[in-house]
Each structure stands twice: as structure tokens, then as C-alpha cells.
Enzyme design. Sequence first.
Site, PDB file in Angstrom:
ATOM      1  N   LYS A 166       0.864  -1.147  -0.134  1.00  0.00           N
ATOM      2  CA  LYS A 166      -0.064   0.085  -0.016  1.00  0.00           C
ATOM      3  C   LYS A 166       0.919   1.213   0.153  1.00  0.00           C
ATOM      4  O   LYS A 166       1.741   1.423   0.772  1.00  0.00           O
ATOM      5  CB  LYS A 166      -0.901  -0.043   1.141  1.00  0.00           C
ATOM      6  N   PRO A 167       0.578   2.230  -0.890  1.00  0.00           N
ATOM      7  CA  PRO A 167       1.575   3.296  -1.030  1.00  0.00           C
ATOM      8  C   PRO A 167       1.332   4.415   0.112  1.00  0.00           C
ATOM      9  O   PRO A 167       0.247   4.340   0.785  1.00  0.00           O
ATOM     10  CB  PRO A 167       1.056   3.964  -2.443  1.00  0.00           C
ATOM     11  N   GLY A 180       0.392   7.330   2.271  1.00  0.00           N
ATOM     12  CA  GLY A 180      -0.287   8.311   2.134  1.00  0.00           C
ATOM     13  C   GLY A 180      -1.644   7.892   1.534  1.00  0.00           C
ATOM     14  O   GLY A 180      -2.523   8.489   1.169  1.00  0.00           O
ATOM     15  N   CYS A 181      -1.841   6.487   0.954  1.00  0.00           N
ATOM     16  CA  CYS A 181      -2.863   6.202   0.241  1.00  0.00           C
ATOM     17  C   CYS A 181      -4.123   5.966   1.378  1.00  0.00           C
ATOM     18  O   CYS A 181      -3.504   5.084   2.395  1.00  0.00           O
ATOM     19  CB  CYS A 181      -2.616   4.889  -0.369  1.00  0.00           C
ATOM     20  N   ILE A 182      -5.256   6.078   1.055  1.00  0.00           N
ATOM     21  CA  ILE A 182      -6.368   6.051   2.044  1.00  0.00           C
ATOM     22  C   ILE A 182      -7.037   4.797   1.860  1.00  0.00           C
ATOM     23  O   ILE A 182      -7.182   4.546   0.718  1.00  0.00           O
ATOM     24  CB  ILE A 182      -7.336   7.304   1.933  1.00  0.00           C
TER      25      ILE A 182
END
Length: 105
Positions: free
Chosen positions: A100-101, A103-105
Site C-alpha cells: 500500500k503506497p 499516504g494512500c487512504i
Amino acid sequence: MAQLEVGDFTVELDEDGFLEDHSRWNVDVAKALATTECVEELTEEHWTMINYIRDYYEEYEVAPVVRKMVIDTGFDRDKIYVLFPAGPRKGACKIAGLPKPTGCI
């Protein structure tokens, strides 16, 4: 921890549906993950983005930002969202087997 059945094996997913063990990624896993992201069929354009994201991650150890995706692939932002309705960072990175990147919500 969630699991995803892929053919004759199972992959473990984190709480957000990203692969726990990124070395388990393959074409069949990508196709199975795509269905979890409302992408029923991976087209040549999907694979262009997936391969770009995987190559970028391999080189820089981070997922590319959307602006970089647009510049490097030639797909405009709207096209990327059509290909990956959940978004280029969440949906595309998940299907590409990346973590998961940040800052990815």
C-alpha cells in the site's frame, strides 16, 4: 487476515486487501486482485500501467505518484481512473502486487 483463492493456492492479504507477501504476485494473482477492485478484465492498457508501476517500484522502491504515471505512460489522469476506478495508487498498485503506497487512504 484475509485470504484470496487463486487457482490452486491461497495468498494472504493485509487489512486493506494488499498482498502480504509480494513475492507471491503473478498474472493470476493480478487478475484475482483486479476483481476485488471492480476491474473485470485486464486489458493491454491495464497491463501497460501494471508493468510500468512494477518496474518503477523495482527501481525506486516506492510507487510512482499520479503525475509521474501520467507523464511516463502518456495516459491522462481521467484514463487512469477509468482503468482503475479505485484510483491509480490504491487500485493499480494493489493489482500490481505492490505494498500500500504511503499516504494512500
